[in-house]
Design an enzyme around this catalytic site. Structure first.
Site, short mmCIF file in Angstrom:
data_model
loop_
_atom_site.label_atom_id
_atom_site.label_comp_id
_atom_site.label_asym_id
_atom_site.label_seq_id
_atom_site.Cartn_x
_atom_site.Cartn_y
_atom_site.Cartn_z
CE1 TYR A 56 -4.16 -1.53 -0.40
CE2 TYR A 56 -3.12 -3.19 1.00
CZ TYR A 56 -4.12 -2.82 0.13
OH TYR A 56 -5.10 -3.71 -0.22
CG ASN A 94 -11.67 4.14 -8.86
OD1 ASN A 94 -11.85 2.94 -9.01
ND2 ASN A 94 -11.80 5.00 -9.84
CB VAL A 95 -8.55 3.19 -2.71
CG1 VAL A 95 -9.52 2.12 -2.25
CG2 VAL A 95 -7.42 2.59 -3.54
CG ASP A 96 -8.07 7.21 -7.80
OD1 ASP A 96 -8.87 8.16 -7.69
OD2 ASP A 96 -8.14 6.37 -8.73
CG HIS A 111 -14.43 -0.80 -2.75
ND1 HIS A 111 -14.32 -1.30 -4.03
CD2 HIS A 111 -15.54 -1.38 -2.23
CE1 HIS A 111 -15.31 -2.14 -4.27
NE2 HIS A 111 -16.07 -2.21 -3.20
CB THR A 180 -16.86 -0.62 -12.63
OG1 THR A 180 -16.86 -1.73 -11.73
CG2 THR A 180 -18.29 -0.27 -13.03
P1 OAD Z 1 -11.46 -3.68 -12.75
O1 OAD Z 1 -9.98 -3.65 -12.95
O2 OAD Z 1 -12.10 -4.95 -12.36
O3 OAD Z 1 -12.16 -3.20 -14.10
C1 OAD Z 1 -11.74 -2.06 -14.78
C2 OAD Z 1 -12.72 -1.80 -15.89
O4 OAD Z 1 -12.38 -0.60 -16.52
C3 OAD Z 1 -12.75 -2.89 -16.97
O5 OAD Z 1 -14.09 -3.24 -17.26
C4 OAD Z 1 -12.11 -2.20 -18.19
O6 OAD Z 1 -12.66 -2.63 -19.43
C5 OAD Z 1 -12.45 -0.75 -17.92
N1 OAD Z 1 -11.51 0.22 -18.51
C6 OAD Z 1 -10.16 0.13 -18.58
N2 OAD Z 1 -9.64 1.24 -19.15
C7 OAD Z 1 -10.70 2.05 -19.43
C8 OAD Z 1 -10.82 3.35 -20.02
N3 OAD Z 1 -9.77 4.05 -20.44
N4 OAD Z 1 -12.08 3.85 -20.16
C9 OAD Z 1 -13.17 3.16 -19.76
N5 OAD Z 1 -13.10 1.95 -19.20
C10 OAD Z 1 -11.89 1.39 -19.02
O7 OAD Z 1 -11.81 -2.52 -11.71
P2 OAD Z 1 -13.11 -2.30 -10.83
O8 OAD Z 1 -14.33 -2.73 -11.55
O9 OAD Z 1 -13.04 -0.92 -10.33
O10 OAD Z 1 -11.98 -3.59 -4.70
O11 OAD Z 1 -12.83 -3.28 -9.65
C11 OAD Z 1 -13.73 -3.32 -8.58
C12 OAD Z 1 -13.03 -3.61 -7.30
O12 OAD Z 1 -12.23 -4.79 -7.43
C13 OAD Z 1 -12.04 -2.58 -6.86
O13 OAD Z 1 -12.62 -1.45 -6.22
C14 OAD Z 1 -11.20 -3.34 -5.88
C15 OAD Z 1 -11.01 -4.61 -6.68
O14 OAD Z 1 -10.79 -5.74 -5.97
C16 OAD Z 1 -11.40 -3.47 -3.51
O15 OAD Z 1 -10.27 -3.09 -3.36
C17 OAD Z 1 -12.29 -3.86 -2.37
#
Ligand code: OAD
Length: 239
Positions: A56, A94-96, A111, A180
């Protein structure tokens, strides 16, 4: 102008990808070289706090790098919020802190937040960014060894502010999920909660590619969020 329908936006790692923060599940993602259970579970922390601290701290250093800045997608959501006022809620996984740095105000970090820490033993929360996490650190308040942790929600833990989220979704008119993958619950269910609560609600997915939950959405804006989201916001503001 002021949009009358309540807009709820759910953002994920994809919105920050073009700012230089790696997503979780795309190739070369954040968890590369680290199993999720090692760095994102309470059990992993108990097993090896040193590894979790180092992981982290690396993420925090990356976020604080001057090259990491909000992009046009973060800014588009600020324009939408400014037009909707209290009819707008941004829920981010997002945690950012890029949404806040862009200017978003009504925001829930379901999160948690990378720059915040707290003590697992007494719940003490130092000022944001004040504590550097490293093995052997004690809580400045209760003195417990290795009890300070990043204020992020790990697997197996309950996301933050779920009641406020459920309330907001009850009367949503437009639900937008941006960047997402729809693989992590409960966030992945919000689109269905929205339709269940408000069958007339418009649901829009903004993603580089259709996500695994794409079929739950009425409309799709496919492409990089920095291009597609500003266009979508323009259309919504003119409608
Ligand atoms: P993911 O990494 O699972 O998914 C990212 C998504 O963003 C994918 O569907 C990509 O297709 C899309 N993507 C990538 N680049 C992009 C762009 N330039 N424009 C639009 N879309 C784009 O991330 P999350 O869905 O956020 O949880 O993941 C959910 C959670 O899983 C996170 O918050 C984290 C992780 O485990 C915790 O930490 C509890």
């Amino acid at each position: 102008m002021s949009l009358e329908k309540k807009i709820v936006v759910l953002s994920g790692a994809g919105i920050s990808a073009e700012s230089g923060i790696k997503t979780f599940r795309d190739g070369g993602g954040l968890w590369e070289n680290h199993a999720i259970e090692d760095v994102a579970t309470p059990e992993g922390f108990r097993r090896n706090p040193d590894l979790v601290y180092r992981f982290y701290e690396e993420r925090r250093k990356q976020l604080l790098d001057p090259s990491i800045k909000p992009n046009a997608a973060h800014k588009a959501l600020v324009a939408l919020e400014n037009a909707c006022h209290e009819n707008f809620l941004l829920i981010t996984q997002n945690v950012d802190n890029l949404h806040e740095r862009a200017g978003s105000k009504n925001i829930i970090h379901m999160h948690g937040e990378l720059l915040k820490t707290y003590c697992q033993s007494c719940n003490f929360e130092p000022m944001e960014g004040a504590t550097q996490l490293h093995f052997g650190i004690s809580c400045p308040s209760c003195g417990t060894l290795n009890s300070m942790r990043p204020d992020v929600v790990w697997f197996g833990e309950i996301p933050k502010m779920m009641e406020e989220i459920e309330d907001a979704i009850q009367d949503v008119g437009i639900f937008i999920a941006v960047g997402t993958s729809g693989q992590v619950y409960p966030a992945a269910s919000f689109v269905r909660w929205a339709k269940h609560a408000q069958p007339e609600c418009r649901t829009i997915e903004v993603n580089l590619i259709p996500s695994s939950g794409a079929s739950y959405f009425d409309e799709h804006c496919t492409g990089p969020a920095s291009e597609t989201l500003p266009k979508l916001v323009d259309v919504l503001l003119k409608s």
